[in-house]
Design a protein around this motif. Sequence first.
Motif, short mmCIF file in Angstrom:
data_model
loop_
_atom_site.label_atom_id
_atom_site.label_comp_id
_atom_site.label_asym_id
_atom_site.label_seq_id
_atom_site.Cartn_x
_atom_site.Cartn_y
_atom_site.Cartn_z
N LYS A 7 0.84 -1.19 0.00
CA LYS A 7 0.00 0.00 0.00
C LYS A 7 0.88 1.25 0.00
O LYS A 7 1.87 1.32 0.72
N CYS A 8 0.46 2.22 -0.80
CA CYS A 8 1.19 3.47 -0.89
C CYS A 8 1.26 4.15 0.49
O CYS A 8 0.26 4.20 1.20
N PHE A 9 2.43 4.65 0.85
CA PHE A 9 2.61 5.28 2.16
C PHE A 9 1.83 6.59 2.25
O PHE A 9 1.50 7.05 3.34
N LEU A 10 1.52 7.19 1.10
CA LEU A 10 0.86 8.50 1.11
C LEU A 10 -0.66 8.39 0.98
O LEU A 10 -1.38 9.09 1.67
N CYS A 11 -1.14 7.52 0.09
CA CYS A 11 -2.59 7.50 -0.16
C CYS A 11 -3.24 6.16 0.13
O CYS A 11 -4.47 6.07 0.14
N GLY A 12 -2.46 5.10 0.35
CA GLY A 12 -3.04 3.81 0.69
C GLY A 12 -3.47 2.97 -0.51
O GLY A 12 -3.95 1.86 -0.34
N THR A 29 6.12 3.15 -6.74
CA THR A 29 5.32 3.47 -7.92
C THR A 29 3.88 3.21 -7.54
O THR A 29 3.46 2.06 -7.40
N CYS A 30 3.12 4.28 -7.35
CA CYS A 30 1.75 4.18 -6.86
C CYS A 30 0.79 4.04 -8.03
O CYS A 30 0.98 4.66 -9.08
N SER A 31 -0.26 3.23 -7.82
CA SER A 31 -1.27 3.06 -8.88
C SER A 31 -2.13 4.31 -9.02
O SER A 31 -2.81 4.50 -10.01
N ASN A 32 -2.10 5.15 -8.00
CA ASN A 32 -2.84 6.41 -8.03
C ASN A 32 -1.97 7.46 -8.73
O ASN A 32 -0.87 7.78 -8.27
N ALA A 33 -2.48 7.99 -9.85
CA ALA A 33 -1.69 8.93 -10.64
C ALA A 33 -1.33 10.19 -9.86
O ALA A 33 -0.38 10.89 -10.19
N ARG A 34 -2.08 10.48 -8.80
CA ARG A 34 -1.77 11.66 -7.99
C ARG A 34 -0.41 11.52 -7.31
O ARG A 34 0.26 12.51 -7.05
N CYS A 35 -0.05 10.31 -6.95
CA CYS A 35 1.27 10.08 -6.34
C CYS A 35 2.31 9.77 -7.41
O CYS A 35 3.38 10.34 -7.42
N GLY A 36 1.97 8.83 -8.28
CA GLY A 36 2.93 8.42 -9.29
C GLY A 36 4.14 7.78 -8.65
O GLY A 36 4.01 6.89 -7.82
ZN ZN Z 1 -0.22 6.86 -3.54
#
Ligand code: ZN
Length: 89
Positions: A7-12, A29-36
């Motif tokens: 899980k992304c440390f920033l958005c989960g 490498t986050c699946s959420n484009a906001r983090c990227g």
């Molecule tokens: Zn993220």
Amino acid sequence: MSYKNGKCFLCGSSCKETKTDAGHRFFVTCSNARCGKYEITQTVLAKLNDNLALREKLQLLANSRVSEAGHYDFSFNLDKELKFEWLRK
Ligand SMILES: [Zn+2]
């Protein structure tokens, strides 16, 4: 590309993470484009859970990409202040 590591440390969201810098950093490498993509040190990670303001700041930074090529590196300087640097690679 698969996002199965964790899980992304920033958005989960689901993400792919790799240890870098001899285990001192994570390259995410986050699946959420906001983090990227971003890179973060273990010391910054340790502060994220009890510092929501810091997490929000990093999310905003990760979202304000300088260009498609590269990613932000998040760390603390010697004064324990947040340091962020765009790495072009
Ligand atoms: Zn993220």
